[in-house]
Design an enzyme around this catalytic site. Sequence first.
Site, short mmCIF file in Angstrom:
data_model
loop_
_atom_site.label_atom_id
_atom_site.label_comp_id
_atom_site.label_asym_id
_atom_site.label_seq_id
_atom_site.Cartn_x
_atom_site.Cartn_y
_atom_site.Cartn_z
N LYS A 86 0.87 -1.18 0.00
CA LYS A 86 0.00 0.00 0.00
C LYS A 86 0.91 1.23 0.00
O LYS A 86 1.73 1.40 0.91
CB LYS A 86 -0.86 -0.03 1.26
CG LYS A 86 -2.25 0.49 1.09
CD LYS A 86 -3.06 0.21 2.34
CE LYS A 86 -4.46 0.74 2.20
NZ LYS A 86 -5.18 0.63 3.48
C1 E4P Z 1 -8.56 1.65 3.37
O1 E4P Z 1 -7.80 0.88 2.78
C2 E4P Z 1 -8.18 2.31 4.63
O2 E4P Z 1 -7.50 1.37 5.43
C3 E4P Z 1 -9.33 2.78 5.48
O3 E4P Z 1 -10.56 2.43 4.95
C4 E4P Z 1 -9.19 4.20 5.95
O4 E4P Z 1 -10.32 4.53 6.69
P1 E4P Z 1 -10.41 5.71 7.74
O5 E4P Z 1 -10.79 6.96 7.03
O6 E4P Z 1 -11.49 5.26 8.67
O7 E4P Z 1 -9.07 5.84 8.43
#
Ligand code: E4P
Length: 221
Positions: A86
Amino acid sequence: MAFFIDSSEPKEIKELFAWGVLCGVTTNPLIIAREAPDADLGERIREILAVSTGDVSVELTTETEGEMLEEAAGYHAWDPARICIKVPMGETGLRVVHALTKRGVKTNMTCLMAMNQAYLAALAGATYVSIFSGRVRDMGYDVRPVITGTRALLDREKLASKIIVGSMRHLMDVNEALECGAHIPTVTPPILRKMVWNPRTIETVNEFNTAWRNRSKKQLP
Ligand code: E4P
């Protein structure tokens, strides 16, 4: 179409994979810091790999190209077929995604708030482009055109990237992501559980089971 689970909790992940509706896992540094602040990252990810199937996204936390590529190589070695790196959106991030793509490493370009960012991520070769629904809405913008526009662009340009929509806060966010053309919504365990629940379903099942328990012998075939 199936869901990814947005969690780093192996017990929860194992339980939810048994439903047969999940095809991968997304984590990020915030999730892991919240759920397992003292855990060794490698051990935690190996535990997740053991109880899941499909791609497991692990996010880079370093910030220079050299460090990011080195960090990515370390994560990739844990399970080259399933670890997806990622990479946060940015100029360095795009270079890293492109370099990893050329090496055959799967990538998930993350923290995307706009269609232009998602398009760049897809052009750089990202396996997945992650649009953050809740965070777009936090800024007061409608995320639906971002998802719809990205999907139309990827289809038109025949780009292979799949759209993940994450940062889900409500069930409605999931429904909208699906309607707007997200390939894979990534949802937290509480949101996935909420998708099952409906008061009329519970009432109906109770009605059926109560009738069965209270049936008289003469009604039996
Ligand atoms: C997606 O891959 C992220 O891990 C996640 O959905 C981020 O979400 P948040 O805005 O609740 O931190």
